[in-house]
Design a protein around this motif. Structure first.
Motif, mmCIF file in Angstrom:
data_model
loop_
_atom_site.group_PDB
_atom_site.id
_atom_site.type_symbol
_atom_site.label_atom_id
_atom_site.label_comp_id
_atom_site.label_asym_id
_atom_site.label_seq_id
_atom_site.Cartn_x
_atom_site.Cartn_y
_atom_site.Cartn_z
ATOM 1 N N LEU A 71 67.607 15.595 15.589
ATOM 2 C CA LEU A 71 67.093 16.959 15.775
ATOM 3 C C LEU A 71 66.929 17.677 14.440
ATOM 4 C CD1 LEU A 71 69.132 18.062 18.932
ATOM 5 C CD2 LEU A 71 66.686 17.531 18.828
ATOM 6 N N ILE A 72 67.867 17.438 13.520
ATOM 7 C CA ILE A 72 67.774 18.049 12.186
ATOM 8 C C ILE A 72 66.525 17.548 11.472
ATOM 9 C CG2 ILE A 72 68.831 18.064 9.882
ATOM 10 C CD1 ILE A 72 71.563 18.193 11.297
ATOM 11 N N ILE A 73 66.222 16.254 11.602
ATOM 12 C CA ILE A 73 65.007 15.698 10.988
ATOM 13 C C ILE A 73 63.776 16.455 11.481
ATOM 14 C CG2 ILE A 73 63.472 13.681 10.928
ATOM 15 C CD1 ILE A 73 65.985 11.923 10.966
ATOM 16 N N LYS A 74 63.721 16.690 12.786
ATOM 17 C CA LYS A 74 62.547 17.331 13.372
ATOM 18 C C LYS A 74 62.502 18.839 13.091
ATOM 19 C CE LYS A 74 60.185 14.011 15.004
ATOM 20 N NZ LYS A 74 58.858 13.778 14.411
ATOM 21 N N LEU A 75 63.662 19.480 13.036
ATOM 22 C CA LEU A 75 63.699 20.938 12.874
ATOM 23 C C LEU A 75 63.519 21.377 11.425
ATOM 24 C CD1 LEU A 75 66.593 21.816 15.364
ATOM 25 C CD2 LEU A 75 64.141 22.230 15.686
ATOM 26 N N THR A 76 63.987 20.579 10.474
ATOM 27 C CA THR A 76 63.913 20.997 9.064
ATOM 28 C C THR A 76 62.580 20.659 8.408
ATOM 29 O OG1 THR A 76 65.052 18.943 8.456
ATOM 30 C CG2 THR A 76 66.391 20.932 8.634
ATOM 31 N N GLY A 77 61.821 19.762 9.013
ATOM 32 C CA GLY A 77 60.509 19.446 8.454
ATOM 33 C C GLY A 77 60.569 18.380 7.385
ATOM 34 N N VAL A 78 59.401 17.858 7.033
ATOM 35 C CA VAL A 78 59.305 16.690 6.165
ATOM 36 C C VAL A 78 59.808 16.953 4.744
ATOM 37 C CG1 VAL A 78 56.920 17.177 5.468
ATOM 38 C CG2 VAL A 78 57.751 14.828 5.481
ATOM 39 N N ARG A 79 59.716 18.186 4.279
ATOM 40 C CA ARG A 79 60.074 18.493 2.894
ATOM 41 C C ARG A 79 61.585 18.415 2.642
ATOM 42 N NH1 ARG A 79 57.177 21.135 -1.126
ATOM 43 N NH2 ARG A 79 55.570 21.726 0.389
ATOM 44 N N TYR A 80 62.385 18.848 3.611
ATOM 45 C CA TYR A 80 63.834 18.935 3.387
ATOM 46 C C TYR A 80 64.669 18.109 4.365
ATOM 47 C CZ TYR A 80 62.239 22.979 0.719
ATOM 48 O OH TYR A 80 61.585 23.795 -0.170
ATOM 49 N N CYS A 81 64.020 17.370 5.256
ATOM 50 C CA CYS A 81 64.774 16.674 6.308
ATOM 51 C C CYS A 81 65.762 15.661 5.743
ATOM 52 C CB CYS A 81 63.814 15.986 7.277
ATOM 53 S SG CYS A 81 62.829 14.649 6.549
ATOM 54 N N HIS A 82 65.407 15.019 4.626
ATOM 55 C CA HIS A 82 66.285 13.966 4.075
ATOM 56 C C HIS A 82 67.591 14.539 3.544
ATOM 57 C CE1 HIS A 82 64.070 15.639 0.768
ATOM 58 N NE2 HIS A 82 64.614 14.852 -0.138
ATOM 59 N N VAL A 83 67.495 15.684 2.851
ATOM 60 C CA VAL A 83 68.701 16.305 2.279
ATOM 61 C C VAL A 83 69.594 16.855 3.385
ATOM 62 C CG1 VAL A 83 69.575 18.136 0.772
ATOM 63 C CG2 VAL A 83 67.519 16.866 0.122
ATOM 64 N N ALA A 84 68.991 17.584 4.334
ATOM 65 C CA ALA A 84 69.764 18.187 5.422
ATOM 66 C C ALA A 84 70.442 17.112 6.276
ATOM 67 C CB ALA A 84 68.848 19.049 6.293
ATOM 68 N N THR A 85 69.709 16.049 6.566
ATOM 69 C CA THR A 85 70.268 14.974 7.395
ATOM 70 C C THR A 85 71.388 14.248 6.666
ATOM 71 O OG1 THR A 85 68.072 14.672 8.365
ATOM 72 C CG2 THR A 85 69.678 12.938 8.761
ATOM 73 N N PHE A 86 71.189 13.996 5.381
ATOM 74 C CA PHE A 86 72.214 13.303 4.589
ATOM 75 C C PHE A 86 73.536 14.068 4.630
ATOM 76 C CE2 PHE A 86 74.623 12.581 0.728
ATOM 77 C CZ PHE A 86 74.568 11.217 0.559
ATOM 78 N N PHE A 87 73.479 15.358 4.341
ATOM 79 C CA PHE A 87 74.725 16.136 4.277
ATOM 80 C C PHE A 87 75.358 16.292 5.664
ATOM 81 C CE2 PHE A 87 73.115 17.427 0.089
ATOM 82 C CZ PHE A 87 74.276 17.241 -0.655
ATOM 83 N N PHE A 88 74.536 16.426 6.702
ATOM 84 C CA PHE A 88 75.130 16.526 8.035
ATOM 85 C C PHE A 88 75.812 15.228 8.436
ATOM 86 C CE2 PHE A 88 74.831 15.397 12.513
ATOM 87 C CZ PHE A 88 75.712 16.337 13.038
#
Length: 488
Positions: A71-88
């Protein structure tokens, strides 16, 4: 009575082994399922069933963390999904391993393995999505300067946009193939499995039998070695009263048993993939572990059905261990390249290549590798001390082994192999003992001698390297003067 004691002590491992064998056995039936959507859903349901059987109540950890990461991948968008997903995902991994501090039952080691794989998949696909977006955007800006893919000796890392929908992300994250203990494979590999015809025409049964044939040997060796040289003995008073040579060599037996356990688990995991046909690509793609084809990928995607029936295939994409190389390679640097290759690929793709501070790339990769394994002191002692040995090893390799030939090369190779093996065994003792107090008991009993040896080797190597550099220009100069005098 002994048999019952053994079964009760290793019950979770025995169940895990049977689930791996079950996953291998059903591969041929899974491969023959009809439509792509049916195949995807069956694979996902099987994966969730395996999680429930292995984890029971704790199944909510891999399910909750994976779904939230998606869900984080889809909600944060392509630009920041990798960073947000990694930390979560890594934050959840910490919570997962400290579950008992929050009133939840502490998960078993088998559930921990599944959670680790979920972390690799969810974080990995987020980096694929972002990386492909960056690569394609850059390519469009420089379109007129780019040559065609077919003219290149090696493909770019990303050749097309990777943008799976929510349901496909769920299917990728929870498909049963590789879920129990790896190997890691990219979303691109997963997608190709359903869209390309390779799994229909590769000899899955032949590859699986060939992969499985060594497993009984690995399991037998593991049982024998772990019985003869148990881990707990290394902390006993009796062990401390043995000769220093015995204490020094005991980790060889521990690491040998550990390697057999890893070999059997990884080989079974690879067999799950070969049985189902996951990761099969034509050999002409020069396939690499984790990545897949490195040459002519777009051309392979357009391969006609008739050609696909007769082409030669391999499963290099899902190969985790090169067992013979692990046992025989001369240097620690080369040994690291053939150990758990799929995870190493993930660390390189996600951390090393993407970390913004160049001087800290290696340290970032090692740190992430450590915390992925766990937060016990043993992982830091084992993994984080590798660069210090490599510093010394690289010096001696360049000075003496690299250009050696004949008998001299064989003798030096044996010496370097022995030192590499001893270093790995010494570090593996910490990996297996886990906690700082247990590690300290053993290392103190042998006076932390190997760290002293490392330091002495490094200082001597630096001195020899300096002397070599100082003498090299003099030799060249003398050679030049001699040549001039001959000319005169």
């Amino acid at each position: 009575m002994k048999m019952w004691s053994f079964l009760s002590k290793n019950w979770n491992d025995i169940i895990y082994l049977f689930l791996l064998l079950f996953s291998v056995a059903i591969g041929r039936y899974y491969r023959s399922l009809g439509t792509v959507q049916v195949k995807k859903w069956i694979g996902t349901l099987l994966g969730l069933l395996l999680i429930l059987i292995v984890s029971g109540f704790n199944a909510f950890h891999p399910i909750l963390s994976g779904i939230t990461g998606i869900l984080i991948i889809k909600l944060t968008g392509v630009r920041y999904c990798h960073v947000a997903t990694f930390f979560f995902m890594f934050s959840y991994l910490f919570f997962f391993r400290l579950a008992d501090k929050f009133g939840f039952p502490l998960p078993t080691g088998q559930t921990n393995l599944i959670e680790m794989i979920i972390v690799l998949r969810v974080v990995g696909v987020a980096f694929e999505i972002n990386g492909s977006w960056l690569a394609i955007s850059k390519k469009k800006k420089n379109e007129d300067k780019e040559s065609s893919t077919e003219l290149k000796e090696k493909d770019d890392e990303f050749l097309e946009l990777i943008s799976p929908n929510l349901v496909d992300l769920v299917h990728y994250s929870y498909n049963y193939i590789g879920l129990l203990t790896g190997p890691y494979y990219r979303y691109r590999t997963f997608d190709d499995y359903f869209k390309l015809p390779f799994s229909k025409y590769v000899d899955c049964t032949g590859f699986t039998i060939n992969t499985l044939k060594a497993v009984p040997l690995y399991i037998s060796l593991y049982l024998a070695l772990s019985n003869l040289w148990p881990l707990e003995y290394i902390l006993s008073e009796e062990h401390n009263n043995r000769s220093f040579l015995y204490q020094m060599m005991y980790p060889w037996a521990l690491f040998a048993a550990f390697r057999q356990r890893i070999y059997s688990g990884m080989t079974l995991a690879e067999s799950v993939c070969t049985s189902a046909g996951m990761g099969a690509y034509p050999v002409e793609g020069k396939n690499r572990t984790g990545h897949g084809p490195t040459v002519g990928y777009m051309k392979l995607k357009q391969m006609p059905e008739e050609q696909a029936k007769t082409t030669e295939y391999d499963f290099n994409t899902i190969e985790s261990m090169e067992v013979w190389a692990c046992e025989t390679t001369v240097t620690l640097r080369d040994s690291m390249k053939v150990w758990n290759k799929a995870v190493q690929y993930w660390v390189a793709m996600v951390v090393y290549k993407r970390f913004p501070v160049k001087p800290l790339k290696v340290h970032a990769a090692l740190f992430v590798s450590v915390i992925w394994h766990g937060f016990h002191a043993g992982y830091f002692f084992c993994i984080y001390f590798c660069p210090f040995y490599l510093m010394a090893e690289d010096i001696y390799y360049k000075l003496y082994y690299k250009n050696a030939i004949g008998l001299k090369k064989k003798i030096l190779g044996f010496v370097m192999w022995f030192l590499r093996s001893h270093s790995e065994s010494y570090q593996a003792a910490a990996f297996l003992l886990l906690t700082f107090d247990r590690i300290w008991i053993y290392y103190s009993s042998v006076y932390h001698y190997w760290y002293g040896v490392w330091l002495a080797f490094l200082i001597l190597g630096l001195a020899l390297n300096t002397a070599h550099k100082m003498s090299t220009p003099r030799v060249k100069k003398e050679g030049k003067e001699s040549m001039e005098s001959r000319t005169d």
